[in-house]
Design a protein around this motif. Structure first.
Motif, PDB file in Angstrom:
ATOM      1  N   GLY A  95       4.841   1.599  -2.454  1.00 12.66           N
ATOM      2  CA  GLY A  95       4.560   0.429  -1.634  1.00 12.66           C
ATOM      3  C   GLY A  95       3.354   0.582  -0.747  1.00 12.66           C
ATOM      4  N   GLU A  96       2.552   1.633  -0.947  1.00 16.43           N
ATOM      5  CA  GLU A  96       1.297   1.795  -0.234  1.00 16.43           C
ATOM      6  C   GLU A  96       0.138   1.667  -1.226  1.00 16.43           C
ATOM      7  N   MET A  97      -0.929   1.019  -0.781  1.00 13.67           N
ATOM      8  CA  MET A  97      -2.116   0.820  -1.611  1.00 13.67           C
ATOM      9  C   MET A  97      -3.322   1.319  -0.836  1.00 13.67           C
ATOM     10  N   ILE A  98      -4.058   2.251  -1.425  1.00 15.14           N
ATOM     11  CA  ILE A  98      -5.217   2.826  -0.745  1.00 15.14           C
ATOM     12  C   ILE A  98      -6.501   2.323  -1.380  1.00 15.14           C
ATOM     13  N   PHE A  99      -7.481   2.041  -0.536  1.00 15.35           N
ATOM     14  CA  PHE A  99      -8.837   1.701  -0.958  1.00 15.35           C
ATOM     15  C   PHE A  99      -9.741   2.865  -0.560  1.00 15.35           C
ATOM     16  N   ILE A 100     -10.515   3.385  -1.501  1.00 12.48           N
ATOM     17  CA  ILE A 100     -11.328   4.577  -1.267  1.00 12.48           C
ATOM     18  C   ILE A 100     -12.784   4.268  -1.584  1.00 12.48           C
ATOM     19  N   ASP A 101     -13.677   4.696  -0.692  1.00 13.86           N
ATOM     20  CA  ASP A 101     -15.108   4.515  -0.896  1.00 13.86           C
ATOM     21  C   ASP A 101     -15.579   5.486  -1.975  1.00 13.86           C
ATOM     22  N   ASN A 102     -15.840   4.966  -3.154  1.00 11.86           N
ATOM     23  CA  ASN A 102     -16.247   5.800  -4.287  1.00 11.86           C
ATOM     24  C   ASN A 102     -17.691   6.266  -4.172  1.00 11.86           C
ATOM     25  N   ARG A 103     -18.420   5.759  -3.186  1.00 11.32           N
ATOM     26  CA  ARG A 103     -19.794   6.192  -2.964  1.00 11.32           C
ATOM     27  C   ARG A 103     -19.845   7.506  -2.198  1.00 11.32           C
ATOM     28  N   SER A 104     -18.880   7.721  -1.304  1.00 14.00           N
ATOM     29  CA  SER A 104     -18.981   8.861  -0.387  1.00 14.00           C
ATOM     30  C   SER A 104     -17.803   9.830  -0.456  1.00 14.00           C
ATOM     31  N   PHE A 114     -11.651   5.574   3.705  1.00  7.76           N
ATOM     32  CA  PHE A 114     -10.495   4.978   3.028  1.00  7.76           C
ATOM     33  C   PHE A 114      -9.642   4.228   4.039  1.00  7.76           C
ATOM     34  N   PHE A 115      -8.838   3.278   3.524  1.00  7.61           N
ATOM     35  CA  PHE A 115      -7.812   2.637   4.338  1.00  7.61           C
ATOM     36  C   PHE A 115      -6.629   2.304   3.443  1.00  7.61           C
ATOM     37  N   VAL A 116      -5.475   2.044   4.068  1.00  3.56           N
ATOM     38  CA  VAL A 116      -4.222   1.864   3.342  1.00  3.56           C
ATOM     39  C   VAL A 116      -3.560   0.558   3.754  1.00  3.56           C
ATOM     40  N   LEU A 117      -3.083  -0.197   2.750  1.00  8.04           N
ATOM     41  CA  LEU A 117      -2.206  -1.335   2.994  1.00  8.04           C
ATOM     42  C   LEU A 117      -0.777  -0.871   2.749  1.00  8.04           C
ATOM     43  N   ALA A 118       0.129  -1.190   3.669  1.00  5.37           N
ATOM     44  CA  ALA A 118       1.501  -0.683   3.593  1.00  5.37           C
ATOM     45  C   ALA A 118       2.498  -1.829   3.709  1.00  5.37           C
ATOM     46  N   GLY A 119       3.775  -1.480   3.506  1.00  2.00           N
ATOM     47  CA  GLY A 119       4.841  -2.471   3.587  1.00  2.00           C
ATOM     48  C   GLY A 119       4.999  -3.277   2.326  1.00  2.00           C
ATOM     49  N   LEU A 120       4.660  -2.669   1.165  1.00  2.00           N
ATOM     50  CA  LEU A 120       4.659  -3.389  -0.104  1.00  2.00           C
ATOM     51  C   LEU A 120       5.734  -2.894  -1.063  1.00  2.00           C
ATOM     52  N   ASP A 121       6.691  -2.131  -0.549  1.00  2.00           N
ATOM     53  CA  ASP A 121       7.702  -1.528  -1.423  1.00  2.00           C
ATOM     54  C   ASP A 121       8.736  -2.531  -1.920  1.00  2.00           C
ATOM     55  N   HIS A 122       8.697  -3.771  -1.405  1.00  2.00           N
ATOM     56  CA  HIS A 122       9.625  -4.803  -1.897  1.00  2.00           C
ATOM     57  C   HIS A 122       9.115  -5.467  -3.172  1.00  2.00           C
ATOM     58  N   LEU A 123       7.881  -5.191  -3.565  1.00  2.00           N
ATOM     59  CA  LEU A 123       7.310  -5.815  -4.753  1.00  2.00           C
ATOM     60  C   LEU A 123       7.839  -5.161  -6.020  1.00  2.00           C
ATOM     61  N   THR A 124       8.197  -5.966  -7.002  1.00  2.00           N
ATOM     62  CA  THR A 124       8.558  -5.435  -8.312  1.00  2.00           C
ATOM     63  C   THR A 124       7.292  -4.915  -8.986  1.00  2.00           C
ATOM     64  N   GLU A 125       7.452  -4.235 -10.127  1.00  2.00           N
ATOM     65  CA  GLU A 125       6.263  -3.727 -10.816  1.00  2.00           C
ATOM     66  C   GLU A 125       5.339  -4.877 -11.216  1.00  2.00           C
ATOM     67  N   GLU A 126       5.910  -5.957 -11.734  1.00  2.00           N
ATOM     68  CA  GLU A 126       5.086  -7.100 -12.122  1.00  2.00           C
ATOM     69  C   GLU A 126       4.367  -7.686 -10.917  1.00  2.00           C
ATOM     70  N   GLN A 127       5.085  -7.803  -9.790  1.00  2.00           N
ATOM     71  CA  GLN A 127       4.465  -8.335  -8.582  1.00  2.00           C
ATOM     72  C   GLN A 127       3.399  -7.384  -8.053  1.00  2.00           C
ATOM     73  N   ALA A 128       3.659  -6.081  -8.149  1.00  2.00           N
ATOM     74  CA  ALA A 128       2.676  -5.094  -7.701  1.00  2.00           C
ATOM     75  C   ALA A 128       1.384  -5.223  -8.498  1.00  2.00           C
ATOM     76  N   ARG A 129       1.513  -5.474  -9.788  1.00  5.52           N
ATOM     77  CA  ARG A 129       0.322  -5.658 -10.622  1.00  5.52           C
ATOM     78  C   ARG A 129      -0.461  -6.899 -10.178  1.00  5.52           C
ATOM     79  N   GLY A 130       0.245  -7.995  -9.944  1.00  4.89           N
ATOM     80  CA  GLY A 130      -0.414  -9.207  -9.494  1.00  4.89           C
ATOM     81  C   GLY A 130      -1.072  -9.024  -8.137  1.00  4.89           C
ATOM     82  N   PHE A 131      -0.383  -8.350  -7.217  1.00  2.00           N
ATOM     83  CA  PHE A 131      -0.920  -8.106  -5.883  1.00  2.00           C
ATOM     84  C   PHE A 131      -2.172  -7.240  -5.959  1.00  2.00           C
ATOM     85  N   THR A 132      -2.119  -6.172  -6.757  1.00  6.18           N
ATOM     86  CA  THR A 132      -3.243  -5.243  -6.854  1.00  6.18           C
ATOM     87  C   THR A 132      -4.491  -5.952  -7.353  1.00  6.18           C
ATOM     88  N   VAL A 133      -4.348  -6.784  -8.374  1.00  3.00           N
ATOM     89  CA  VAL A 133      -5.498  -7.508  -8.912  1.00  3.00           C
ATOM     90  C   VAL A 133      -6.016  -8.524  -7.899  1.00  3.00           C
TER      91      VAL A 133
END
Length: 299
Positions: free
Chosen positions: A253-262, A56-75
């Motif tokens: 404001g943190e987003m984690i990516f997780i290897d769903n295989r392992s 896994f790894f984490v992207l951080a420093g995203l707590d300034h995003l509104t909910e709408e912006q968080a949705r756009g960023f995540t996609v």
């Protein structure tokens, strides 16, 4: 991983202006240099952290995003990583992981992601037909008042211990029926796949015990054998071992990516103060990584 901060070494800060640009990005931006450069960065994080330990790894420093912006960023960021996969029969590519007042397995469609339960370590989409996500991502927009820590176990640690139990290991490589948690007309009640499988040159795990037991409770589906139940019980014992687990709580404001295989994952139970603050909200995507072409294949 014994670090007091399991995200140490795998947490990467994202520039605030870049995050906003990604949150509002359009198809036209896919040709921009900054967009392609961040895509290359994500490829490197995948090779460095997902294709090996810790998974896994984490992207951080995203707590300034509104909910709408968080949705756009995540996609947008998920699309840069691979193919977005649907999470239900309606083709939803982004799912809110929040307490919807149900329990795991409750009714025809009650899901883990709709509850505030803990435990029940699993892999995502093991119960879904078709292509399964290689990676899933969770953007934490609001965290619970207490609890809700992410729990992970790596398949390599499980296999090391299962090597001393060859009969149980063999049973875990036999197909089982997962309930699909979908009552849409024409949708299958169960999907068949093994818990452990050597696929694509690596070991892959598929698991959620509750969905397996529900799947084998359907009329016409054979019950689990004694050997399979013994093997699943042993796997649950291993998944419950604290020395094999990593615990970490995502901050807003943190987003984690997780290897769903392992990675087999779950969470600790959580409590919220109520609807006034909106409650715990994580945004989830399922991602299929680009398929590697065999050597000599025309491009």
């Amino acid at each position: 991983m014994n670090s007091t901060d399991p995200f140490s070494g795998v947490r990467h800060q994202v520039d605030a202006e870049l995050a906003l640009a990604l949150a509002h990005s359009t198809e036209r931006d896919q040709h921009a240099s900054w967009y392609r450069e961040f895509g290359s960065t994500l490829e490197e994080y995948t090779r460095q952290h997902l294709d090996s330990r810790p998974g896994f790894f984490v992207l951080a420093g995203l707590d300034h995003l509104t909910e709408e912006q968080a949705r756009g960023f995540t996609v947008a960021v998920s699309r840069l990583t691979g193919d977005l996969l649907p999470q239900d029969g309606h083709g939803a590519l982004l799912r809110d992981v929040r307490d919807r007042g149900v329990k795991l397995g409750e009714g025809a469609t009650g899901r883990y992601s709709d509850s505030r339960q803990g435990g029940s370590l699993h892999t995502d989409a093991a119960h879904r037909p078709g292509r399964l996500p290689d990676v899933f991502a969770l953007f934490c927009h609001r965290q619970a008042r207490s609890g809700g820590a992410l729990v992970t176990v790596h398949v390599s640690d499980l296999l090391e211990l299962l090597a001393d139990h060859p009969e149980e290991l063999a049973a875990l490589r036999l197909p089982v029926h997962f309930d699909t948690r979908d009552d849409a007309p024409g949708f299958p009640l169960t999907v068949r796949r093994p818990v452990l499988e050597f696929s694509g040159g690596r070991e892959r795990v598929y698991y959620l015990r509750d969905y397996i037991e529900i799947g084998h409770g359907h009329p016409g589906i054979p019950p689990l054998s004694k050997d399979q139940i013994k093997a699943l019980d042993l796997l649950d014992e291993l998944l419950d071992r604290r020395d094999l687990q990593t615990h970490a709580r995502l901050a807003p404001g943190e987003m984690i990516f997780i290897d769903n295989r392992s990675i087999v994952h779950g969470r600790t139970p959580f409590e919220d103060d109520g609807p006034a603050g909106g409650g715990r909200l994580l945004l989830r995507t399922w991602i299929g990584l680009p398929q590697q072409q065999p050597a000599g294949t025309a491009r």
